[in-house]
Design a protein around this motif. Structure first.
Motif, mmCIF file in Angstrom:
data_model
loop_
_atom_site.group_PDB
_atom_site.id
_atom_site.type_symbol
_atom_site.label_atom_id
_atom_site.label_comp_id
_atom_site.label_asym_id
_atom_site.label_seq_id
_atom_site.Cartn_x
_atom_site.Cartn_y
_atom_site.Cartn_z
ATOM 1 N N ALA A 268 21.108 -10.097 8.329
ATOM 2 C CA ALA A 268 20.999 -11.542 6.972
ATOM 3 C C ALA A 268 22.515 -12.040 6.636
ATOM 4 C CB ALA A 268 20.301 -10.935 6.090
ATOM 5 N N GLY A 271 24.048 -14.210 8.636
ATOM 6 C CA GLY A 271 23.251 -15.853 8.125
ATOM 7 C C GLY A 271 23.338 -16.588 6.769
ATOM 8 N N CYS A 360 20.382 -15.915 12.850
ATOM 9 C CA CYS A 360 20.680 -14.614 12.045
ATOM 10 C C CYS A 360 18.815 -14.242 11.439
ATOM 11 C CB CYS A 360 21.585 -14.462 11.337
ATOM 12 S SG CYS A 360 22.976 -14.825 12.130
ATOM 13 N N ALA A 361 18.622 -15.285 10.611
ATOM 14 C CA ALA A 361 17.586 -14.815 9.879
ATOM 15 C C ALA A 361 15.712 -14.512 10.945
ATOM 16 C CB ALA A 361 17.434 -16.341 9.080
ATOM 17 N N PHE A 365 14.671 -10.999 10.574
ATOM 18 C CA PHE A 365 13.093 -10.375 10.114
ATOM 19 C C PHE A 365 12.329 -9.570 11.452
ATOM 20 C CE2 PHE A 365 13.386 -14.114 7.097
ATOM 21 C CZ PHE A 365 13.166 -13.378 5.883
#
Length: 373
Positions: A268, A271, A360-361, A365
């Motif tokens: 994260a 990102g 990246c997100a 997740f």
């Protein structure tokens, strides 16, 4: 080592082979895709027989392939040689080496973590060592002689280490070998039918593509933002050093926190760094900050995936499972930069950084969802 230094050969090879840089670069993409295709078979062979014979064969093949590379006179010859390079890489690079370490330290979690960390620390400095060395050799002797020297260095180091240092796996009786093979097949089949395995595929494919994109385009993008080429190259060179820092931090935290959540948090942050680079990257301080933040997560996937696989599935079928994931993650690393280049030409580098942040997100997740299962 030659993967890191491939860019040094682009211009002189393109000139001598009367080809464009894109045509030369396609050879590297081909080798990475072939390594991805070979990964499942190599994984099964590693689980069944260990790494000594396979990694020794890969070292021999790699040495011969690089020597052949030094003699190519046309694009078809170059592509054929890099097909061999791809096969060799599937036998000796991270995936195979990790499988050997996991098998060697089966039941010894601390030893396994330290072994994986030691390997990735050494590999993390490959770009810092072999980029300048290759540049010096090419400048002094030409690209063909440089390849011969590098092939001999690699062969002299890798072949004896794999042939003499790696332990020979004890032979098992036919019935025991058959039972072990059936156990591995059952583990792999059960894993491939369940959600956690595919969340790992999504996470490490998405992050691998993002990292590969930044590795390939960072220098070009920093120059596009107005920074001198020397500064851009220096910042890009920090990624290899920062990857070592990130691996040390991750390994230390894994004794206290869930590995999936540690990796998710770092993905994260990568990102955020990708989103920030177009906004603050025109200043030197902003570019350094964004690169530092992204670089801390540059190498953590390589030590997090073995930890997660062993934690959920054990060590019996580790290489087979890792090989199946590598089909997607390694192919993503090969193809993502090509897509990013096309996006940059069509819409600009800002959209590329947005796509990197989205990847990246997605990875973050997916790992959070994996942890909850």
């Amino acid at each position: 080592m030659l993967y890191y230094a491939f860019s040094v050969f682009l211009a002189p090879m393109a000139r001598d082979l009367h080809a464009t840089p894109a045509q030369i670069a396609a050879a590297l993409t081909l080798s990475i895709l072939i390594a991805a295709v070979c990964a499942p078979l190599v994984g099964r062979l590693l689980d069944a027989g260990g790494g000594r014979a396979l990694m020794t064969a890969g070292s021999l093949l790699g040495t011969v392939a690089v020597l052949a590379w030094s003699r190519v006179e046309s694009l078809p010859q170059l592509y054929a040689v890099f097909a061999l390079v791809g096969v060799a890489c599937s036998l000796v690079l991270y995936e195979a080496a990790f499988a050997v370490i996991v098998s060697l330290y089966a039941g010894n979690e601390r030893g396994r973590a330290n072994g994986l960390l030691a390997l990735t620390i050494v590999a993390g400095f490959a770009s810092s060592i072999f980029l300048p060395l290759t540049g010096l050799l090419v400048d002094r002797y030409g690209w063909r002689t440089a390849l011969v020297i590098l092939a001999l260095i690699y062969g002299a180091a890798a072949i004896p280490l794999h042939a003499l240092v790696l332990r020979r796996r004890a032979r098992t009786a036919g019935t025991q070998a058959s039972a072990a093979a059936q156990e591995r097949a059952a583990i792999v089949t059960a894993a491939a039918r369940a959600r956690p395995f595919w969340l790992l595929v999504i996470a490490f494919t998405a992050n691998g593509g993002a990292v590969a994109t930044v590795a390939v385009l960072l220098i070009t993008y920093l120059i596009h933002l107005g920074h001198p080429p020397v500064l851009a190259a220096t910042l890009a060179g920090l990624l290899g050093v920062l990857s070592v820092t990130g691996r040390l931090i991750t390994t230390g935290l894994q004794t206290r926190l869930p590995a999936a959540l540690i990796a998710a948090a770092i993905f994260a942050l990568q990102g955020v760094a990708a989103l920030a680079l177009p906004l603050i990257g025109r200043s030197v301080a902003g570019a350094i900050g964004a690169v530092l933040l992204f670089g801390l997560g540059f190498g953590i996937a390589s030590i997090t995936l073995p930890h997660l696989l062993v934690g959920r599935y054990g060590t019996a079928a580790y290489a087979s499972l890792a090989g199946r994931i590598a089909v997607f993650s390694v192919a993503g690393k090969a193809l993502a930069p090509l897509g990013a280049l096309a996006l940059a030409q069509a819409a600009g580098y800002g959209w590329v950084m947005g796509a990197v942040a989205a990847a990246c997100a997605i990875a973050a997740f997916a790992l959070v969802a994996y942890h909850r299962l």
